[in-house]
Design a protein around this motif. Structure first.
Motif: not given
Length: 466
Positions: A205-211, A199-203
């Protein structure tokens, strides 16, 4: 031979002493053996704890579990079963002391689990134990003793750890139950840690995409206000999340010729400029994607040279299908300013009407026309209007994130307070940038300096040079 010459016999006391020595030695040996067993168990559990802290690969850790369970309980072997998301029960790992029998044991256990399919997201997991026990007894034979304990992750049953023995004298003592429970708990911790890591890795990746999305959006919003003869501009957008649904833009019309340098957009001819502000219903990535799409379409419409009302009408027809499918709507205020005569032409699609401060009378009025939300009705019609600006006049374009800002007590800043603050800023502030800073400061003082805004906030200030 006389009695006095017979060999002496051991006395009763010596015989008793010799008899007493044997139980003492046996007891000492028993204590020593128990001590060795205790040390062995402590070492095994210590090694398991070290592996839990050290291993990054869940499968590597799970390979140790049946081995540890077998050794701490002095069994012949141990098997770890886990429930899969599709409802299957799978033999995850097996340890069996006799390598010649291991292959047959594995085949029997795999056959047993292949007969079981649990319904996902339903209660049958609670009944899995009985089914699994019955299948194992069936395929392993009646001489196999089977003892197990559940693998519980956040109070949910995720599998079972079994201890197996063919010794008819083997007993499932309370100590052995506790030891297997300890191993099972370590297994549950490892599974939960692995899921948290996923879940942390998914988060991440999502944080990177959001950034990346936030950076793209920041680049789409004007980096600098354009330099337009006769007026001063200031603008700021504060999204509630990294990606927001607010939008503002300065668009040179086709009458304008312009060039870019490192600091400003410099107009080479004094043609009209489009000033626009909008708000996509909702926040976050979906609103940001719609805002990006709307920006491109609006800029294309502006180049056709139509009136503000015609631009909104065409934009509504083009975007209607996409907005209807996304169940979102857009409020939009579009205006065009002519520096030659200081005339502002505009049309409104249900956005917060910009506020116009009249320098001559020190009063505030609203710029508004009738018009529905973009994306609500494909046949919506919009109205055109014009105003003549005078030196010293100030107009602010804003989104409802400013007027709907809430204090800690739940009160809203509301439009009346916003108008009063704008009136005061125009009377006492020096220039568009100071007005912008003052209004944002007033809103943040109201909601609390340490509180995050819950909606996107955008403000554009247009001031006619005195």
């Amino acid at each position: 031979m006389p009695v006095s010459q017979l060999p002496s016999q051991p006395t009763d006391s010596n015989s008793s002493a010799a008899t007493d020595v044997t139980p003492v030695v046996a007891l000492k040996e028993l204590v020593a053996r128990l001590h060795r067993e205790q040390n062995k168990i402590q070492d095994l559990l210590s090694s398991l704890g070290f592996a839990l802290r050290s291993f990054n690969n869940l499968n590597q850790f799970l390979e140790l579990i049946p081995l540890m369970a077998t050794r701490v309980t002095d069994a012949d072997g141990s098997a770890l079963f886990l429930y899969k998301p599709n409802g299957q029960v799978r033999l995850e790992q097996l340890h069996w002391q006799d390598s010649h029998q291991r292959k047959h044991i594995r085949k029997a256990l795999e056959t047993a689990t292949s007969q079981i399919t649990l319904l996902p997201n339903t209660a049958p997991l609670a009944n899995a134990t009985g089914v699994l026990d019955a299948q194992m007894h069936r395929y392993l034979g009646p001489d196999m003793q089977i003892f197990g304990t559940a693998i519980l992750v956040k109070h949910a049953e995720r599998g079972w750890l079994y201890v197996l023995s063919r010794d008819p004298e083997y007993s499932w003592t309370e100590t052995r139950q506790k030891l297997v429970r300890l191993v099972a708990d370590q297994t549950a911790v490892a599974i939960e840690n692995d899921e948290l890591a996923v879940e942390l890795r998914k988060k991440e990746r999502l944080d990177q995409e959001l950034e990346i999305g936030a950076e793209i959006q920041r680049r789409l919003l004007p980096r600098q206000c354009p330099s337009i003869p006769g007026i001063t501009l200031a603008a700021r957008c504060k999204p509630a999340n990294r990606v927001g649904g607010d939008y503002y833009d300065f668009i040179p019309t086709k009458q304008n010729q312009f060039q870019l340098n490192s600091k400003d957009i410099i107009s080479l001819e004094t043609g009209r400029w489009g000033f626009v502000i909008g708000d996509v219903m909702g926040k976050g990535v979906p609103a940001g994607l719609i805002m990006t799409m709307m920006r491109g379409m609006l800029r294309g419409e502006v180049l056709h040279g139509n009136s503000p009302a015609a631009i909104l009408q065409n934009l509504n027809q083009v975007m209607y299908a996409d907005l209807e499918n996304s169940h979102r709507f857009v409020t939009l205020f579009y205006s065009e300013y002519d520096p030659k005569n200081r005339i502002l032409s505009y049309s409104n699609a249900a956005h917060n009407p910009p506020l116009w401060w009249h320098a001559a009378t020190k009063t505030v009025t609203r710029l508004d026309t009738l018009g529905m939300l973009i994306g609500l009705d494909t046949n919506s019609e919009y109205e055109d209007a014009q105003v003549q600006l005078e030196p010293g006049d100030t107009i602010i374009y804003y989104t409802d994130g400013l007027t709907e800002a809430a204090s800690a007590g739940g009160d809203r800043f509301d439009e009346e307070n916003f108008v009063d603050a704008f009136n005061l800023a125009c009377r006492h502030c020096n220039g568009a940038e100071e007005i912008l800073d003052y209004l944002f400061n007033r809103v943040y003082q109201f909601i609390g300096a340490d509180k995050q805004n819950t909606d996107d906030m955008t403000l554009v200030v247009l001031q006619v040079n005195g």
